[in-house]
Design a protein around this motif. Structure first.
Motif, PDB file in Angstrom:
ATOM      1  N   THR A  48      23.505  47.103  18.304  1.00 54.67           N
ATOM      2  CA  THR A  48      23.843  46.498  17.131  1.00 54.67           C
ATOM      3  C   THR A  48      23.634  45.166  17.345  1.00 54.67           C
ATOM      4  OG1 THR A  48      25.539  48.368  16.604  1.00 54.67           O
ATOM      5  CG2 THR A  48      25.789  46.130  15.420  1.00 54.67           C
ATOM      6  N   SER A 212      27.849  50.409  13.561  1.00 54.81           N
ATOM      7  CA  SER A 212      26.362  50.970  12.835  1.00 54.81           C
ATOM      8  C   SER A 212      25.440  50.387  13.591  1.00 54.81           C
ATOM      9  CB  SER A 212      26.590  50.487  11.623  1.00 54.81           C
ATOM     10  OG  SER A 212      25.211  50.726  10.864  1.00 54.81           O
ATOM     11  N   THR A 213      24.137  50.999  13.579  1.00 56.04           N
ATOM     12  CA  THR A 213      23.348  50.523  14.518  1.00 56.04           C
ATOM     13  C   THR A 213      21.754  50.476  13.249  1.00 56.04           C
ATOM     14  OG1 THR A 213      22.590  52.871  15.100  1.00 56.04           O
ATOM     15  CG2 THR A 213      23.760  51.535  16.548  1.00 56.04           C
ATOM     16  N   ARG A 214      22.359  50.107  11.930  1.00 58.93           N
ATOM     17  CA  ARG A 214      21.041  49.919  11.363  1.00 58.93           C
ATOM     18  C   ARG A 214      20.642  48.377  11.085  1.00 58.93           C
ATOM     19  NH1 ARG A 214      20.978  53.906   6.866  1.00 58.93           N
ATOM     20  NH2 ARG A 214      22.645  55.626   7.084  1.00 58.93           N
ATOM     21  N   ALA A 221      24.724  48.648   5.673  1.00 62.11           N
ATOM     22  CA  ALA A 221      25.102  49.491   6.887  1.00 62.11           C
ATOM     23  C   ALA A 221      26.535  49.935   6.792  1.00 62.11           C
ATOM     24  CB  ALA A 221      24.944  48.485   8.346  1.00 62.11           C
ATOM     25  N   SER A 222      27.470  49.113   6.049  1.00 63.17           N
ATOM     26  CA  SER A 222      28.820  49.715   5.957  1.00 63.17           C
ATOM     27  C   SER A 222      28.844  50.580   4.663  1.00 63.17           C
ATOM     28  CB  SER A 222      29.928  48.618   5.809  1.00 63.17           C
ATOM     29  OG  SER A 222      31.010  49.118   5.728  1.00 63.17           O
ATOM     30  N   ARG A 229      26.923  57.552   6.940  1.00 64.26           N
ATOM     31  CA  ARG A 229      27.469  56.494   7.641  1.00 64.26           C
ATOM     32  C   ARG A 229      27.295  56.683   9.349  1.00 64.26           C
ATOM     33  NH1 ARG A 229      30.981  60.012   5.793  1.00 64.26           N
ATOM     34  NH2 ARG A 229      32.886  60.831   7.010  1.00 64.26           N
ATOM     35  N   ASP A 230      27.321  55.535   9.774  1.00 62.45           N
ATOM     36  CA  ASP A 230      27.036  55.851  11.202  1.00 62.45           C
ATOM     37  C   ASP A 230      27.939  54.792  12.105  1.00 62.45           C
ATOM     38  OD1 ASP A 230      25.580  53.422  10.614  1.00 62.45           O
ATOM     39  OD2 ASP A 230      24.135  53.692  12.228  1.00 62.45           O
ATOM     40  N   GLY A 231      29.072  54.241  11.410  1.00 60.56           N
ATOM     41  CA  GLY A 231      29.841  53.395  11.860  1.00 60.56           C
ATOM     42  C   GLY A 231      30.175  52.052  11.200  1.00 60.56           C
ATOM     43  N   SER A 309      33.876  53.437   7.639  1.00 58.08           N
ATOM     44  CA  SER A 309      32.470  53.797   7.560  1.00 58.08           C
ATOM     45  C   SER A 309      32.422  54.563   8.811  1.00 58.08           C
ATOM     46  CB  SER A 309      31.410  52.761   7.470  1.00 58.08           C
ATOM     47  OG  SER A 309      30.050  53.175   7.022  1.00 58.08           O
ATOM     48  N   THR A 310      33.132  55.059   9.776  1.00 60.81           N
ATOM     49  CA  THR A 310      33.062  56.106  10.597  1.00 60.81           C
ATOM     50  C   THR A 310      33.187  57.534  10.145  1.00 60.81           C
ATOM     51  OG1 THR A 310      35.476  55.882  11.225  1.00 60.81           O
ATOM     52  CG2 THR A 310      33.950  54.220  12.159  1.00 60.81           C
TER      53      THR A 310
END
Length: 418
Positions: A48, A212-214, A221-222, A229-231, A309-310
């Protein structure tokens, strides 16, 4: 014991959305994201590489040289937000009957992480003369913001720093509410601050796969409640609320934003980092807070959700809310302002308390941004405010925060009536 009414008379805020309450609120209701590439260090080695950093923060505009020198960044953030809240409230401690009537309950999750990393790095790298700065310990302690705030303003009453991970500042607000309600104080400055955009924090939360890793598009990302959603997005800043006993506030002619009417804490007793999958602790926490306030879920107009956002957390919280509503739609709306500010960890509850109070004051519910495709596991009776703010009369707002270790904390705010 006679229960005192507790009102809010001052606010101060600092986040990626702005360096005061006005800009934070304006950008929140416009649905702006504060996320962007990390500039504090070279983040190329991390999965990230972005966060919600402050923009144009200048501590010298509100703090003197010695305060800046002797305080970790998280404490500087706290002192900065507190200065705005004190000015907003028009509060002069030397005009109180006694300085022991005023206290500070200030939270942080990580404390002086910046100081700790810096001192350890310099100690290890300096082979010829390894040493620690004399201010190392005082600067990184998690209670130091609370202590320095009390020293600056001469508040000699209740003073401590609760820690309950990301539920911390809601825990602080609840404690302040209770002490005033019980007649143990007339004024308590409460809230929280966090400066977690450091290599250890980004690396550590990344190792947990919580972030998130976006990296290709941090602005989106959020995305709470979204199926992709990825974190969460790491955020930083501070928020301060001045809680005051109603008769005391009225006597000095203070403006009143809202009233604190209920609060509760529970534990999931389930997992170190994951929320209970059915939201049992969260449900009971909201239920207890409503019972103390003498309200039912039908009275609630707005819930500022913890919603980070998890994948697991967003679903469990909405399940808890659905259970609270008995699976039936009612008038309440939900939004997740972390979609804009990022996650301020121990300061999250404080900034979200301010958004909840401002929703009551202005009759506007801030939106949840970036949610394009709702996760099918989100209960269908949940009314989420997407993309654009919603104009709505808000008499009662409920704010949730949950933390690693299974901590749950809920605070309820109500429109003030004399």
């Amino acid at each position: 014991m006679n229960s005192k009414r507790v009102v809010i008379t001052g606010l101060g805020a600092l986040s990626a959305l702005g360096n005061d309450v006005s800009s934070n609120w304006s950008n929140a209701i416009q649905g702006k994201s504060g996320a962007g590439p990390i500039t504090y260090f070279n983040a190329e080695k991390f999965k990230t590489q972005f966060a919600s950093q402050l923009i144009g923060f200048d501590p010298s505009s509100r703090l003197d040289r010695n305060e800046i020198k002797r305080a970790d960044l998280y404490t500087q953030y706290g002192l900065y937000a507190v200065a705005e809240a004190m000015e907003d409230a028009g509060l002069e401690i030397d005009r109180l009957d006694s300085p022991f009537d005023a206290g500070v309950i200030w939270g942080t999750s990580q404390g002086g992480m910046n100081t700790f990393e810096k001192e350890m790095r310099e100690f290890v790298e300096n082979d010829s003369n390894p040493r620690f700065n004399p201010f190392f310990i005082p600067k990184f302690l998690g209670n130091m913001a609370s202590g320095l705030i009390s020293m600056k303003y001469g508040m000699m009453g209740i003073n401590f720093a609760p820690v309950s991970a990301c539920a911390t500042s809601n825990s602080a607000i609840m404690d302040a509410f209770n002490y005033i309600k019980w007649g143990k104080a007339k004024v308590i400055l409460t809230g929280g601050s966090e400066a977690p955009i450091t290599e250890a924090s980004i690396g550590g939360f990344g190792a947990l796969k919580a972030l998130s890793t976006r990296n290709e598009n941090p602005l989106i990302a959020s995305r709470p409640f979204d199926v992709e959603r990825d974190g969460f997005v790491m955020g930083e800043g501070a928020a301060a609320l001045i809680l005051e006993e109603y008769d005391h506030a009225k006597k000095r002619g203070a403006k009143i934003y809202a009233e604190v009417v209920g609060a509760a804490m529970t534990a999931d007793a389930y997992h170190m980092t994951a929320t209970h999958p059915e939201g049992l602790g969260a449900f009971q926490c909201m239920k207890f807070a409503l019972e103390e306030a003498g309200l039912t879920v039908q009275d609630v107009d707005y819930i500022n959700a913890h919603a980070t956002s998890t994948p697991l957390g967003d679903v469990s919280e909405t399940k808890a809310i659905s259970k609270l509503c008995n699976g039936e739609k009612n008038k309440l709306h939900i939004s997740a302002t972390k979609s804009m500010t990022g996650h301020l960890l121990g300061a999250a509850g404080a900034i979200e308390a301010i958004f909840s109070v401002m929703a009551i004051k202005d009759g506007v519910i801030p939106p949840t941004i970036n949610t394009e495709n709702l996760d099918p596991n989100i209960p269908s009776d949940i009314e989420i405010v997407y993309k654009e703010a919603l104009s709505k009369k808000v008499k009662v707002a409920l704010s949730n925060t949950f933390g690693f270790g299974g901590h749950n904390a809920t605070v309820i705010f109500q429109e003030f009536k004399d």
